[in-house]
Structures are given as C-alpha cells and as structure tokens.
Design a protein around this motif. Structure first.
Motif, PDB file in Angstrom:
ATOM      1  N   ARG A   1       0.811  -1.219   0.000  1.00  0.00           N
ATOM      2  CA  ARG A   1       0.000   0.000   0.000  1.00  0.00           C
ATOM      3  C   ARG A   1       0.848   1.275   0.000  1.00  0.00           C
ATOM      4  O   ARG A   1       0.541   2.238  -0.684  1.00  0.00           O
ATOM      5  N   ASP A   2       1.932   1.267   0.770  1.00  0.00           N
ATOM      6  CA  ASP A   2       2.659   2.511   1.009  1.00  0.00           C
ATOM      7  C   ASP A   2       4.138   2.442   0.629  1.00  0.00           C
ATOM      8  O   ASP A   2       4.667   3.368   0.026  1.00  0.00           O
ATOM      9  N   GLY A   3       4.809   1.372   0.985  1.00  0.00           N
ATOM     10  CA  GLY A   3       6.253   1.288   0.752  1.00  0.00           C
ATOM     11  C   GLY A   3       6.641   1.214  -0.707  1.00  0.00           C
ATOM     12  O   GLY A   3       7.393   2.056  -1.214  1.00  0.00           O
ATOM     13  N   ASP A   4       6.116   0.218  -1.397  1.00  0.00           N
ATOM     14  CA  ASP A   4       6.483  -0.012  -2.788  1.00  0.00           C
ATOM     15  C   ASP A   4       6.218   1.197  -3.693  1.00  0.00           C
ATOM     16  O   ASP A   4       7.106   1.603  -4.448  1.00  0.00           O
ATOM     17  N   PRO A   5       5.032   1.831  -3.618  1.00  0.00           N
ATOM     18  CA  PRO A   5       4.779   2.963  -4.527  1.00  0.00           C
ATOM     19  C   PRO A   5       5.673   4.180  -4.286  1.00  0.00           C
ATOM     20  O   PRO A   5       5.854   5.002  -5.186  1.00  0.00           O
ATOM     21  N   HIS A   6       6.248   4.297  -3.098  1.00  0.00           N
ATOM     22  CA  HIS A   6       7.038   5.482  -2.761  1.00  0.00           C
ATOM     23  C   HIS A   6       8.553   5.238  -2.764  1.00  0.00           C
ATOM     24  O   HIS A   6       9.318   6.154  -2.470  1.00  0.00           O
ATOM     25  N   LEU A   7       8.978   4.028  -3.083  1.00  0.00           N
ATOM     26  CA  LEU A   7      10.404   3.708  -2.971  1.00  0.00           C
ATOM     27  C   LEU A   7      11.215   4.250  -4.133  1.00  0.00           C
ATOM     28  O   LEU A   7      10.928   3.969  -5.302  1.00  0.00           O
ATOM     29  N   ALA A   8      12.250   5.016  -3.823  1.00  0.00           N
ATOM     30  CA  ALA A   8      13.213   5.491  -4.824  1.00  0.00           C
ATOM     31  C   ALA A   8      14.293   4.432  -4.964  1.00  0.00           C
ATOM     32  O   ALA A   8      14.786   3.904  -3.972  1.00  0.00           O
ATOM     33  N   GLU A   9      14.653   4.132  -6.197  1.00  0.00           N
ATOM     34  CA  GLU A   9      15.657   3.093  -6.419  1.00  0.00           C
ATOM     35  C   GLU A   9      16.994   3.641  -6.904  1.00  0.00           C
ATOM     36  O   GLU A   9      17.950   2.893  -7.025  1.00  0.00           O
ATOM     37  N   THR A  10      17.046   4.925  -7.203  1.00  0.00           N
ATOM     38  CA  THR A  10      18.301   5.520  -7.652  1.00  0.00           C
ATOM     39  C   THR A  10      18.564   6.782  -6.847  1.00  0.00           C
ATOM     40  O   THR A  10      17.678   7.295  -6.159  1.00  0.00           O
ATOM     41  N   ASP A  11      19.769   7.286  -6.936  1.00  0.00           N
ATOM     42  CA  ASP A  11      20.112   8.525  -6.244  1.00  0.00           C
ATOM     43  C   ASP A  11      19.400   9.717  -6.865  1.00  0.00           C
ATOM     44  O   ASP A  11      19.171  10.717  -6.210  1.00  0.00           O
ATOM     45  N   GLU A  12      19.087   9.592  -8.151  1.00  0.00           N
ATOM     46  CA  GLU A  12      18.391  10.686  -8.828  1.00  0.00           C
ATOM     47  C   GLU A  12      16.895  10.448  -8.711  1.00  0.00           C
ATOM     48  O   GLU A  12      16.349   9.494  -9.261  1.00  0.00           O
ATOM     49  N   MET A  13      16.242  11.304  -7.935  1.00  0.00           N
ATOM     50  CA  MET A  13      14.804  11.145  -7.754  1.00  0.00           C
ATOM     51  C   MET A  13      14.120  12.485  -7.934  1.00  0.00           C
ATOM     52  O   MET A  13      14.666  13.523  -7.600  1.00  0.00           O
ATOM     53  N   HIS A  14      12.937  12.433  -8.491  1.00  0.00           N
ATOM     54  CA  HIS A  14      12.127  13.626  -8.693  1.00  0.00           C
ATOM     55  C   HIS A  14      10.829  13.424  -7.929  1.00  0.00           C
ATOM     56  O   HIS A  14      10.059  12.506  -8.239  1.00  0.00           O
ATOM     57  N   LEU A  15      10.598  14.263  -6.946  1.00  0.00           N
ATOM     58  CA  LEU A  15       9.438  14.092  -6.078  1.00  0.00           C
ATOM     59  C   LEU A  15       8.128  14.054  -6.853  1.00  0.00           C
ATOM     60  O   LEU A  15       7.194  13.349  -6.459  1.00  0.00           O
ATOM     61  N   ASP A  16       8.053  14.767  -7.965  1.00  0.00           N
ATOM     62  CA  ASP A  16       6.826  14.779  -8.765  1.00  0.00           C
ATOM     63  C   ASP A  16       6.508  13.412  -9.379  1.00  0.00           C
ATOM     64  O   ASP A  16       5.388  13.177  -9.821  1.00  0.00           O
ATOM     65  N   ASP A  17       7.489  12.520  -9.416  1.00  0.00           N
ATOM     66  CA  ASP A  17       7.280  11.190  -9.985  1.00  0.00           C
ATOM     67  C   ASP A  17       6.645  10.219  -8.995  1.00  0.00           C
ATOM     68  O   ASP A  17       6.376   9.066  -9.347  1.00  0.00           O
ATOM     69  N   PHE A  18       6.428  10.648  -7.746  1.00  0.00           N
ATOM     70  CA  PHE A  18       5.926   9.762  -6.703  1.00  0.00           C
ATOM     71  C   PHE A  18       4.608  10.275  -6.134  1.00  0.00           C
ATOM     72  O   PHE A  18       4.368  11.488  -6.105  1.00  0.00           O
ATOM     73  N   PRO A  19       3.758   9.342  -5.683  1.00  0.00           N
ATOM     74  CA  PRO A  19       2.478   9.763  -5.091  1.00  0.00           C
ATOM     75  C   PRO A  19       2.689  10.768  -3.968  1.00  0.00           C
ATOM     76  O   PRO A  19       3.600  10.607  -3.140  1.00  0.00           O
ATOM     77  N   ASP A  20       1.897  11.798  -3.952  1.00  0.00           N
ATOM     78  CA  ASP A  20       1.925  12.831  -2.910  1.00  0.00           C
ATOM     79  C   ASP A  20       3.256  13.566  -2.813  1.00  0.00           C
ATOM     80  O   ASP A  20       3.523  14.219  -1.811  1.00  0.00           O
ATOM     81  N   GLY A  21       4.126  13.440  -3.817  1.00  0.00           N
ATOM     82  CA  GLY A  21       5.415  14.118  -3.783  1.00  0.00           C
ATOM     83  C   GLY A  21       6.295  13.664  -2.627  1.00  0.00           C
ATOM     84  O   GLY A  21       7.107  14.422  -2.123  1.00  0.00           O
ATOM     85  N   MET A  22       6.153  12.403  -2.239  1.00  0.00           N
ATOM     86  CA  MET A  22       6.917  11.851  -1.108  1.00  0.00           C
ATOM     87  C   MET A  22       7.614  10.573  -1.552  1.00  0.00           C
ATOM     88  O   MET A  22       7.038   9.760  -2.267  1.00  0.00           O
ATOM     89  N   VAL A  23       8.862  10.434  -1.106  1.00  0.00           N
ATOM     90  CA  VAL A  23       9.700   9.320  -1.518  1.00  0.00           C
ATOM     91  C   VAL A  23      10.371   8.699  -0.295  1.00  0.00           C
ATOM     92  O   VAL A  23      10.682   9.395   0.665  1.00  0.00           O
TER      93      VAL A  23
END
Length: 114
Positions: A70-92
């Motif tokens: 529900r929460d972990g998988d959709p918000h997990l960043a896998e690289t050092d380069e992350m863009h908050l807009d690419d994740f639900p609620d702008g949270m990573v």
C-alpha cells in the motif's frame, strides 16, 4: 531525554530507537525494490519510517505485507536521482537494511524525503 519524545532531526539516521531507548543496530546496505521483496520472502522483517521532525513510526509486524504493498512499494526510490513529482503525494522513501544484535528480525528503514 525520554526516548518516547525523540524525533528524527536529520537524514540519514545514524541510529534507531524505540520507546524503550536506542537499539544496538547497524546499517548494512541501501535497498532497492527487489532487495526489499527478497527480505520479505525470507522471513520476518520490521519496517520503520523516519521523517525529520517526527518520532520513528514502527509498522506492526503483522501489517508488513499490507504496508509494503500500500505505502512502501509505490514510494520507494531506487536511484540517487529522484524527482518528487514522480511519486504519489510528492513523497519518496530511501530504504536501508539494518541488523540488530541478538538475532532479531532485520529492520527495513524507510527515510522520508518530500
């Protein structure tokens, strides 16, 4: 200071704690999605969420699979380069594995970035 009032003040965390005090835990490695899934397949794990300005939030072990889906998988960043807009609620989350002395279940720390 009462451990129940301890909040995360910066990332990355250097130690983990519960309401009873500091844990004898060591950060092992950064985790990607597949590494988290592998730890979940192997056996019990404990998830904890760290967010600056907040107390650590420990996920009850019985809820670990539902929490991850529900929460972990959709918000997990896998690289050092992350863009908050690419994740639900702008949270990573940035994930890391921690070991605890005494043979306890591994801990997956999810550090919040927003």
């Amino acid at each position: 200071m009462n451990p129940r009032n301890t909040v995360a003040t910066r990332m990355p965390l250097e130690e983990l704690w519960t309401d009873d005090g500091a844990l004898s835990a060591t950060r092992l490695r950064t985790l990607d999605r597949e590494a988290v899934r592998e730890l979940l397949r192997r056996g019990p794990v404990r998830f904890v969420i760290a967010n600056v300005g907040h107390r650590l939030r420990w996920i009850p072990p019985a809820e670990r699979f539902n929490f991850w889906k529900r929460d972990g998988d959709p918000h997990l960043a896998e690289t050092d380069e992350m863009h908050l807009d690419d994740f639900p609620d702008g949270m990573v989350y940035r994930a890391s594995e921690w070991t605890v002395s005494g043979g306890e279940a591994p801990i997956i720390l999810l550090e919040v970035h927003h």
